[in-house]
Scaffold this motif. Sequence first.
Motif, PDB file in Angstrom:
ATOM      1  N   VAL A 100       0.834  -1.367  -0.116  1.00 44.86           N
ATOM      2  CA  VAL A 100       0.105   0.102  -0.040  1.00 44.86           C
ATOM      3  C   VAL A 100       0.834   1.008   0.133  1.00 44.86           C
ATOM      4  N   ARG A 101       2.167   1.045   0.603  1.00 37.08           N
ATOM      5  CA  ARG A 101       2.859   2.443   0.777  1.00 37.08           C
ATOM      6  C   ARG A 101       3.397   2.676  -0.500  1.00 37.08           C
ATOM      7  N   VAL A 102       3.746   1.752  -1.193  1.00 37.64           N
ATOM      8  CA  VAL A 102       4.285   1.658  -2.635  1.00 37.64           C
ATOM      9  C   VAL A 102       3.236   2.328  -3.797  1.00 37.64           C
ATOM     10  N   ILE A 103       2.257   1.701  -3.561  1.00 37.70           N
ATOM     11  CA  ILE A 103       1.124   2.250  -4.612  1.00 37.70           C
ATOM     12  C   ILE A 103       0.938   3.674  -4.079  1.00 37.70           C
ATOM     13  N   ASP A 104       0.844   4.144  -2.780  1.00 39.73           N
ATOM     14  CA  ASP A 104       0.519   5.459  -2.454  1.00 39.73           C
ATOM     15  C   ASP A 104       1.480   6.282  -3.136  1.00 39.73           C
ATOM     16  N   GLN A 105       2.931   5.974  -2.926  1.00 40.15           N
ATOM     17  CA  GLN A 105       4.055   6.818  -3.650  1.00 40.15           C
ATOM     18  C   GLN A 105       3.692   7.002  -5.110  1.00 40.15           C
ATOM     19  N   GLU A 106       3.273   5.938  -5.866  1.00 39.00           N
ATOM     20  CA  GLU A 106       3.445   5.982  -7.070  1.00 39.00           C
ATOM     21  C   GLU A 106       2.060   6.916  -7.340  1.00 39.00           C
ATOM     22  N   MET A 107       0.942   6.750  -6.956  1.00 38.84           N
ATOM     23  CA  MET A 107      -0.287   7.385  -7.246  1.00 38.84           C
ATOM     24  C   MET A 107      -0.244   8.939  -6.757  1.00 38.84           C
ATOM     25  N   ARG A 108       0.428   9.328  -5.751  1.00 39.46           N
ATOM     26  CA  ARG A 108       0.605  10.660  -5.168  1.00 39.46           C
ATOM     27  C   ARG A 108       1.716  11.399  -6.227  1.00 39.46           C
ATOM     28  N   ALA A 109       2.716  10.670  -6.705  1.00 36.56           N
ATOM     29  CA  ALA A 109       3.664  11.071  -7.621  1.00 36.56           C
ATOM     30  C   ALA A 109       2.976  11.752  -8.641  1.00 36.56           C
ATOM     31  N   ILE A 110       1.890  11.102  -9.220  1.00 33.97           N
ATOM     32  CA  ILE A 110       1.345  11.785 -10.616  1.00 33.97           C
ATOM     33  C   ILE A 110       0.065  12.697 -10.263  1.00 33.97           C
ATOM     34  N   GLY A 111      -0.021  12.842  -9.152  1.00 36.42           N
ATOM     35  CA  GLY A 111      -1.107  13.964  -8.517  1.00 36.42           C
ATOM     36  C   GLY A 111      -2.407  13.209  -8.002  1.00 36.42           C
ATOM     37  N   GLY A 112      -2.529  11.802  -7.744  1.00 33.83           N
ATOM     38  CA  GLY A 112      -3.522  11.320  -6.962  1.00 33.83           C
ATOM     39  C   GLY A 112      -3.800  11.792  -5.572  1.00 33.83           C
ATOM     40  N   GLN A 113      -5.010  11.781  -5.453  1.00 34.64           N
ATOM     41  CA  GLN A 113      -5.627  12.288  -3.958  1.00 34.64           C
ATOM     42  C   GLN A 113      -6.452  11.004  -3.352  1.00 34.64           C
ATOM     43  N   LYS A 114      -5.852  10.579  -2.071  1.00 32.29           N
ATOM     44  CA  LYS A 114      -6.617   9.586  -1.436  1.00 32.29           C
ATOM     45  C   LYS A 114      -7.808   9.919  -0.629  1.00 32.29           C
ATOM     46  N   LEU A 115      -8.780   8.972  -0.775  1.00 34.49           N
ATOM     47  CA  LEU A 115      -9.972   9.149  -0.241  1.00 34.49           C
ATOM     48  C   LEU A 115     -10.483   8.002   0.301  1.00 34.49           C
ATOM     49  N   ASN A 116     -11.791   7.826   0.993  1.00 34.14           N
ATOM     50  CA  ASN A 116     -12.376   6.562   1.313  1.00 34.14           C
ATOM     51  C   ASN A 116     -13.948   6.473   1.004  1.00 34.14           C
ATOM     52  N   MET A 117     -14.535   5.719   0.427  1.00 36.42           N
ATOM     53  CA  MET A 117     -15.820   5.605   0.053  1.00 36.42           C
ATOM     54  C   MET A 117     -16.509   4.458   0.626  1.00 36.42           C
ATOM     55  N   PRO A 118     -17.927   4.571   0.983  1.00 30.04           N
ATOM     56  CA  PRO A 118     -18.596   3.662   1.846  1.00 30.04           C
ATOM     57  C   PRO A 118     -18.478   2.283   0.837  1.00 30.04           C
ATOM     58  N   SER A 119     -18.419   1.204   1.490  1.00 28.79           N
ATOM     59  CA  SER A 119     -18.506  -0.337   1.112  1.00 28.79           C
ATOM     60  C   SER A 119     -19.691  -0.521   0.817  1.00 28.79           C
ATOM     61  N   LEU A 120     -20.584   0.052   1.751  1.00 24.05           N
ATOM     62  CA  LEU A 120     -22.236  -0.281   1.453  1.00 24.05           C
ATOM     63  C   LEU A 120     -22.764   0.761   0.394  1.00 24.05           C
ATOM     64  N   CYS A 121     -23.190   0.270  -0.630  1.00 22.39           N
ATOM     65  CA  CYS A 121     -23.573   1.248  -1.396  1.00 22.39           C
ATOM     66  C   CYS A 121     -25.184   1.212  -1.893  1.00 22.39           C
ATOM     67  N   ALA A 122     -25.725   2.352  -2.167  1.00 18.71           N
ATOM     68  CA  ALA A 122     -27.306   2.170  -2.430  1.00 18.71           C
ATOM     69  C   ALA A 122     -27.590   1.449  -3.594  1.00 18.71           C
ATOM     70  N   ALA A 123     -28.561   0.970  -3.698  1.00  9.88           N
ATOM     71  CA  ALA A 123     -29.058   0.162  -4.989  1.00  9.88           C
ATOM     72  C   ALA A 123     -29.516   1.289  -6.334  1.00  9.88           C
ATOM     73  N   ASP A 124     -29.680   2.346  -5.582  1.00 13.40           N
ATOM     74  CA  ASP A 124     -30.507   3.323  -6.440  1.00 13.40           C
ATOM     75  C   ASP A 124     -29.246   3.790  -7.444  1.00 13.40           C
ATOM     76  N   LEU A 125     -28.218   3.978  -7.118  1.00 13.51           N
ATOM     77  CA  LEU A 125     -27.108   4.416  -7.895  1.00 13.51           C
ATOM     78  C   LEU A 125     -26.673   3.318  -8.827  1.00 13.51           C
ATOM     79  N   TRP A 126     -26.692   2.150  -8.534  1.00 19.65           N
ATOM     80  CA  TRP A 126     -26.240   0.962  -9.523  1.00 19.65           C
ATOM     81  C   TRP A 126     -27.498   0.878 -10.475  1.00 19.65           C
ATOM     82  N   LYS A 127     -29.073   1.145  -9.992  1.00 17.18           N
ATOM     83  CA  LYS A 127     -29.841   0.966 -11.186  1.00 17.18           C
ATOM     84  C   LYS A 127     -29.919   2.118 -11.954  1.00 17.18           C
TER      85      LYS A 127
END
Length: 473
Positions: A100-127
Amino acid sequence: MMEMLLRQCSKEFLHFAACLQPCRLQHCGQGHGRPGRFLVSRLFQPANLWEDRELGVEGRQGELTCRSQRLMLRAGLIHPASPGCYYYLPHTLRAVEKLVRVIDQEMRAIGGQKLNMPSLCAADLWKRSERWDLMGKELFRLRDRHNGEYCLGPTHEEAVTELIASLGSLSYRQLPLMLYQITRKFRDEPKPRFGLLRGREFYMKDMYTFDVSEEAARQTYDTVCQAYCHLFERLGLSFVKVRADTGSIGGKLSHEFQLPADIGEDRLLICANCSFSANVETVQAGEADCPECRGKLTETKGIEVGHTFYLGTKYSSIFSASYNTPQNKPAVTEMGCFGLGVTRILAASIEVLSTEDSIRWPGLLAPYQVCILPPKKGSKEEEAAGLVEALYDGLGEAVPALRGEVLLDDRTQLTIGKRLKDASRLGYPYVIVAGRRILEDQPHFEVCCQNTGETVFLTREGVFDFLRNVQTV
């Protein structure tokens, strides 16, 4: 029969307990060991290298169908919980955290910003994206107490696009926007197998990008693909980037990053004359020649460890994710999504680098970089145990990068050979043995480099100099 089983279990437990009895190294501060020391006798590995015992993934013997699964179970790195789900035990979690640390280094090197989204997703979005039905049984679906429908997210295209849309229009100055997360994902695999290579719960890095135009989105696509290439090069893994099908995620362009392996479930076509490579799914049936140079295509197998997609406006148009142009007019963003199978990379690297009996890690990901083996209790060399302690304590000072990366195998009731075999199975890149030459006028330690097979004899200062070249993350 039950009595025989109990006697066998008791025998195995006693064997396991004997292997974990701590030594009494001079000045070691027994019980919990001196603060800051990592002792093998204190490691939590319930299946601690039991001989001739196979733990089947679904609880039956004979189901260990690939090298990485067999080695990780035998070494006590993972433990089956239910089909396709595992406990990640301490060694494995250390390796995952390093990846994960290696991935973070590579993603941040190109301008990636880390966040966290809910694992529980409303069906409405997928529909709204029509993937609720398209994904079929692969989605884990559930209802809450209010009869609301949800799924456990295998990917988050809908969620991240809805997030951007809900915040109002972005400014063109904010683009490209690259958001990523590294979280547990869920997929209801019909037949989980191969340990961490195909499970129902796993770790994945998923990045979602937003751009002002197709040209800009394709440039971002290439940038992320280059970061993926750099990642696998840093890990020392041979990989192939192949043209791929967009599948249920959709989009206009897709590539997979594959590790060639006999156990791989994907069939790949590669041209030796040019750079063309593709998943067989994207090539016309019966095609034997390369469509770009007419050279002969060779088929091989691979383990998919990364997948990239140029999505266009497939999701942004549905959820109205927009930005304001320089003329202050709203326009729909162009999107891409980029996945890396974190736990799959870990297992796949073990699959392709290891021998049949011993784990070999990418150097950066080894749970511990160094394992030190003191002399056997009662041996002539035991009188030099103080030199081993001095070496262990001095390593952290002399090589700061190795602080927290060195194990001391204090099970001195076991022979050096037995402990060396255990260290080899677990794949510590460097094993330092206090053998016969420890008693010389100028004491020498035996340093075994497990990834290269090289063995050298070095003084204490020589060991420090040698290990200064070790890369850590």
